[in-house]
Design an enzyme around this catalytic site. Structure first.
Site, PDB file in Angstrom:
ATOM      1  N   SER A 192      41.049  48.625  41.940  1.00 21.27           N
ATOM      2  CA  SER A 192      40.456  49.024  40.663  1.00 21.27           C
ATOM      3  C   SER A 192      41.140  50.295  40.136  1.00 21.27           C
ATOM      4  O   SER A 192      42.353  50.305  39.959  1.00 21.27           O
ATOM      5  CB  SER A 192      38.937  49.188  40.824  1.00 21.27           C
ATOM      6  OG  SER A 192      38.310  49.274  39.576  1.00 21.27           O
ATOM      7  N   ASP A 241      36.626  38.385  37.659  1.00 24.55           N
ATOM      8  CA  ASP A 241      36.880  39.822  37.757  1.00 24.55           C
ATOM      9  C   ASP A 241      36.694  40.536  36.422  1.00 24.55           C
ATOM     10  O   ASP A 241      37.053  40.018  35.368  1.00 24.55           O
ATOM     11  CB  ASP A 241      38.331  40.020  38.229  1.00 24.55           C
ATOM     12  CG  ASP A 241      38.570  41.335  38.942  1.00 24.55           C
ATOM     13  OD1 ASP A 241      37.893  42.317  38.618  1.00 24.55           O
ATOM     14  OD2 ASP A 241      39.457  41.360  39.806  1.00 24.55           O
ATOM     15  N   HIS A 256      35.157  41.332  41.241  1.00 25.62           N
ATOM     16  CA  HIS A 256      35.949  42.564  41.310  1.00 25.62           C
ATOM     17  C   HIS A 256      36.182  43.073  42.740  1.00 25.62           C
ATOM     18  O   HIS A 256      36.947  44.013  42.934  1.00 25.62           O
ATOM     19  CB  HIS A 256      35.238  43.640  40.483  1.00 25.62           C
ATOM     20  CG  HIS A 256      36.071  44.826  40.123  1.00 25.62           C
ATOM     21  ND1 HIS A 256      37.299  44.718  39.474  1.00 25.62           N
ATOM     22  CD2 HIS A 256      35.861  46.164  40.304  1.00 25.62           C
ATOM     23  CE1 HIS A 256      37.798  45.931  39.284  1.00 25.62           C
ATOM     24  NE2 HIS A 256      36.950  46.823  39.784  1.00 25.62           N
TER      25      HIS A 256
END
Length: 309
Positions: A120, A260, A287
């Site tokens: 991320s 995601d 995610h």
């Protein structure tokens, strides 16, 4: 598979003159950094989260003999906190965290040869680090990360339209009124997370732990990001790495999930512009594929790191 792996925790002194006090980076090492196997250093997301929700990637040490380093970035978790720097965008910069990574690599004496996985925000940071072509970086893994915040915001706006109408209405209402701390907004946000952040129900404890740390000290997340992934008002609002991606010379693996927050549209520039790149999507994940499809995640990452490209 190794039945036992050496685990060492420590702190690296991180001199930051503008911090106004001594700073330390907390880290944990799974495996032996002197074993001859290339270590994998993991950058957590947020900005403002902690190592907890990516710590299970340390399974690579048991499964493949790959030493794994996790750490909490400055201002987060078990590293030095600087709540007095709330809102100081001149202090909380991408370069600060690049400097911290270099400092940690030097402290661990692995600066000459290592692999990097960023998840991320950690993947954004890893990409920004990699475009500077650090000599020791061998392989790069960018997991669940956008190549620009504009693409991220466009993707999350589209995903919101898939939520039940009453949830969308609640999110819209509180954002318009500036009441995003309201319980109803937080509950509505949780519905989004259950669809597009982590589809495991109940939410895994490590994710809850990282969220709890953000709530306890939101300095980094509020300054660089904002209240959440919808309301990006921090210093990263205009961030993009797209124009520099051609400079990455490390062999790169891209990862995202079918559901995601980092949708294909936000990830694609990495695939288009990094010279040596492979892209793997996880069909049952959002995610956090390391938690949603852990066995396949370890296999994909482990094989990528051990193969000669």
């Amino acid at each position: 598979m190794a039945t036992s792996v050496k685990i060492v925790e420590g702190e690296a002194d991180f001199p930051v003159p503008s911090a106004g006090k001594p700073c330390k980076t907390w880290y944990k090492v799974y495996g032996d950094l002197k074993s001859g196997a290339l270590p994998l250093v993991i950058l957590h997301g947020g900005p403002g989260a902690t190592h907890d929700y990516v710590e299970n990637i340390s399974q690579l040490a048991y499964l493949y003999g790959i030493p794994v380093v996790v750490y909490d970035q400055l201002g987060n978790g078990l590293s030095t906190h600087l709540p007095e720097k709330m809102g100081d965008t001149g202090f909380w910069t991408v370069q600060l965290f690049i400097d911290e990574l270099h400092n940690l690599l030097n402290h661990l004496d692995i600066h000459g040869s290592y692999d990097l996985l960023g998840q991320s925000w950690g993947g954004m940071l890893a990409a920004a680090f990699a475009v500077q072509q650090p000599v020791g970086l061998k392989k790069l893994i960018i997991a669940n990360s956008p190549a620009s915040m504009q693409l991220w915001m466009e993707a999350t706006a589209r995903l919101r339209l898939q939520l039940p109408q009453d949830v969308q209405d609640t999110l819209d209402k509180h954002e318009a009124e500036g009441t995003t701390a309201d319980e109803a907004y937080q509950r509505a946000k949780l519905v989004f997370y259950e669809h597009f952040l982590c589809r495991k129900v109940p939410m895994p404890e490590p994710v809850k732990t990282s969220f709890a740390w953000i709530k306890k000290d939101p300095t980094v997340s509020m300054t660089m990001n904002g209240p959440d992934e919808f309301v990006i008002v921090g210093s990263l609002k205009t961030w993009s790495i797209i124009d520099e991606l051609h400079k990455i010379n490390a062999t790169t693996l891209l990862i995202n999930g079918r559901y995601d927050e980092a949708q294909d549209s936000a990830v694609e520039p990495f695939f288009q512009h990094i010279p040596k790149v492979k892209w793997v999507q996880f069909a049952e994940s959002s995610h956090c594929p390391q938690l949603e499809e852990p066995e396949r995640f370890m296999e994909v990452v482990g094989n990528f790191l051990l193969q000669n490209y």
